[in-house]
Design a protein around this motif. Structure first.
Motif, PDB file in Angstrom:
ATOM      1  N   SER A  18       0.827  -1.204   0.000  1.00  0.00           N
ATOM      2  CA  SER A  18       0.000   0.000   0.000  1.00  0.00           C
ATOM      3  C   SER A  18       0.860   1.252   0.000  1.00  0.00           C
ATOM      4  O   SER A  18       1.783   1.377   0.818  1.00  0.00           O
ATOM      5  N   LEU A  19       0.552   2.177  -0.894  1.00  0.00           N
ATOM      6  CA  LEU A  19       1.170   3.498  -0.862  1.00  0.00           C
ATOM      7  C   LEU A  19       0.299   4.355   0.047  1.00  0.00           C
ATOM      8  O   LEU A  19      -0.900   4.482  -0.176  1.00  0.00           O
ATOM      9  N   THR A  20       0.893   4.917   1.095  1.00  0.00           N
ATOM     10  CA  THR A  20       0.120   5.618   2.120  1.00  0.00           C
ATOM     11  C   THR A  20       0.391   7.113   2.183  1.00  0.00           C
ATOM     12  O   THR A  20      -0.323   7.837   2.869  1.00  0.00           O
ATOM     13  N   GLN A  21       1.422   7.584   1.509  1.00  0.00           N
ATOM     14  CA  GLN A  21       1.714   9.010   1.480  1.00  0.00           C
ATOM     15  C   GLN A  21       2.306   9.408   0.133  1.00  0.00           C
ATOM     16  O   GLN A  21       3.123   8.671  -0.415  1.00  0.00           O
ATOM     17  N   ILE A  22       1.898  10.566  -0.366  1.00  0.00           N
ATOM     18  CA  ILE A  22       2.511  11.183  -1.542  1.00  0.00           C
ATOM     19  C   ILE A  22       2.678  12.664  -1.230  1.00  0.00           C
ATOM     20  O   ILE A  22       1.724  13.332  -0.850  1.00  0.00           O
ATOM     21  N   HIS A  23       3.897  13.164  -1.389  1.00  0.00           N
ATOM     22  CA  HIS A  23       4.174  14.584  -1.143  1.00  0.00           C
ATOM     23  C   HIS A  23       4.940  15.150  -2.336  1.00  0.00           C
ATOM     24  O   HIS A  23       5.914  14.559  -2.791  1.00  0.00           O
ATOM     25  N   GLY A  24       4.519  16.291  -2.806  1.00  0.00           N
ATOM     26  CA  GLY A  24       5.244  16.927  -3.906  1.00  0.00           C
ATOM     27  C   GLY A  24       4.644  18.256  -4.278  1.00  0.00           C
ATOM     28  O   GLY A  24       3.442  18.362  -4.477  1.00  0.00           O
ATOM     29  N   GLY A  25       5.479  19.259  -4.356  1.00  0.00           N
ATOM     30  CA  GLY A  25       5.023  20.573  -4.789  1.00  0.00           C
ATOM     31  C   GLY A  25       4.337  21.368  -3.703  1.00  0.00           C
ATOM     32  O   GLY A  25       3.825  20.815  -2.734  1.00  0.00           O
ATOM     33  N   ASN A  26       4.357  22.697  -3.876  1.00  0.00           N
ATOM     34  CA  ASN A  26       3.649  23.579  -2.944  1.00  0.00           C
ATOM     35  C   ASN A  26       3.164  24.859  -3.623  1.00  0.00           C
ATOM     36  O   ASN A  26       2.772  25.810  -2.959  1.00  0.00           O
ATOM     37  N   VAL A  27       3.226  24.889  -4.956  1.00  0.00           N
ATOM     38  CA  VAL A  27       2.766  26.047  -5.717  1.00  0.00           C
ATOM     39  C   VAL A  27       1.829  25.552  -6.806  1.00  0.00           C
ATOM     40  O   VAL A  27       2.096  24.539  -7.462  1.00  0.00           O
ATOM     41  N   GLY A  28       0.734  26.261  -7.010  1.00  0.00           N
ATOM     42  CA  GLY A  28      -0.300  25.789  -7.921  1.00  0.00           C
ATOM     43  C   GLY A  28       0.067  25.761  -9.387  1.00  0.00           C
ATOM     44  O   GLY A  28      -0.531  25.028 -10.163  1.00  0.00           O
ATOM     45  N   ASN A  29       1.054  26.537  -9.804  1.00  0.00           N
ATOM     46  CA  ASN A  29       1.356  26.592 -11.246  1.00  0.00           C
ATOM     47  C   ASN A  29       2.797  26.225 -11.579  1.00  0.00           C
ATOM     48  O   ASN A  29       3.330  26.616 -12.609  1.00  0.00           O
ATOM     49  N   ILE A  30       3.462  25.471 -10.676  1.00  0.00           N
ATOM     50  CA  ILE A  30       4.847  25.068 -10.921  1.00  0.00           C
ATOM     51  C   ILE A  30       4.981  23.561 -10.697  1.00  0.00           C
ATOM     52  O   ILE A  30       4.568  23.039  -9.660  1.00  0.00           O
TER      53      ILE A  30
END
Length: 200
Positions: free
Chosen positions: A36-48
């Motif tokens: 199971s994949l339980t976390q995904i993190h990436g990016g913090n700006v809506g247009n980049i």
């Protein structure tokens, strides 16, 4: 200008899909395995598009050999997906808790103690194994033991033991105490009446 960069979010999506083939196409369907994949993190700006994406997950199994199997295939899939998207991938696979397997002698004691507390008809010993994770497995590996569940009654959806709305059922405390007293009395027989002396 998406043509000028690479997209780790797109690669992460492909990885989430591809990693499921470990369970469906590389292991006997009668062998219990969960990936199971339980976390995904990436990016913090809506247009980049972000420079990296980080994923975390868990593998659960009963056969210890499946740990190495999962580690190898997750790594291969990650590298393959990354290469197909002109990216780089790294894997940090940590071997955590081993499968928890009760020992026969300790289980017999637990069943007898429970039967004395609630009646044999209320003690369940035949049920499907759980793929939950439990650090008590390390203790059983060093010394015999039995990990037993004591039912706390019916609860609603999202209100189970690890749910954010869980409320402990105080009414089971006397039953739990009877069970543990029975267990101690049968495994550590008392020699007879004893007197405790407390210094003045």
């Amino acid at each position: 200008m998406p043509q000028l960069g690479d997209d780790p979010i797109l690669a992460a999506g492909a990885f989430v899909q591809a990693v499921q083939r470990i369970v469906s196409r590389t292991v006997d369907p009668q062998s219990a395995l969960v990936v199971s994949l339980t976390q995904i993190h990436g990016g913090n700006v809506g247009n980049i598009v972000p420079g990296k994406v980080w994923l975390q997950g868990t593998c659960r199994f009963f056969e210890p050999g499946l740990s190495d199997h999962c580690e190898r295939l997750i790594g291969e899939i990650a590298q393959g997906i990354a290469a197909a998207h002109s990216l780089k991938a790294s894997l940090d696979y940590r071997k955590g808790y081993p499968p928890l397997i009760n020992t026969a002698d300790a289980t017999a004691h637990a069943v007898e103690a429970a039967a004395s507390a609630v009646g044999r008809e209320n003690v369940l010993t035949e049920f499907s194994p759980s793929l939950g994770c439990e650090d008590f497995a390390f203790m059983i590996r060093e010394a015999s033991g039995c990990y037993a569940w004591i039912g706390a009654g019916e609860v609603g959806s999202g209100e189970g033991l690890h749910g954010d709305r869980y409320v402990f059922n105080d009414e089971i405390v006397p039953t739990v105490m009877r069970y543990y007293v029975n267990l101690v009395e049968q495994t550590i027989p008392l020699a007879g009446p004893s007197t405790a002396v407390f210094p003045a």
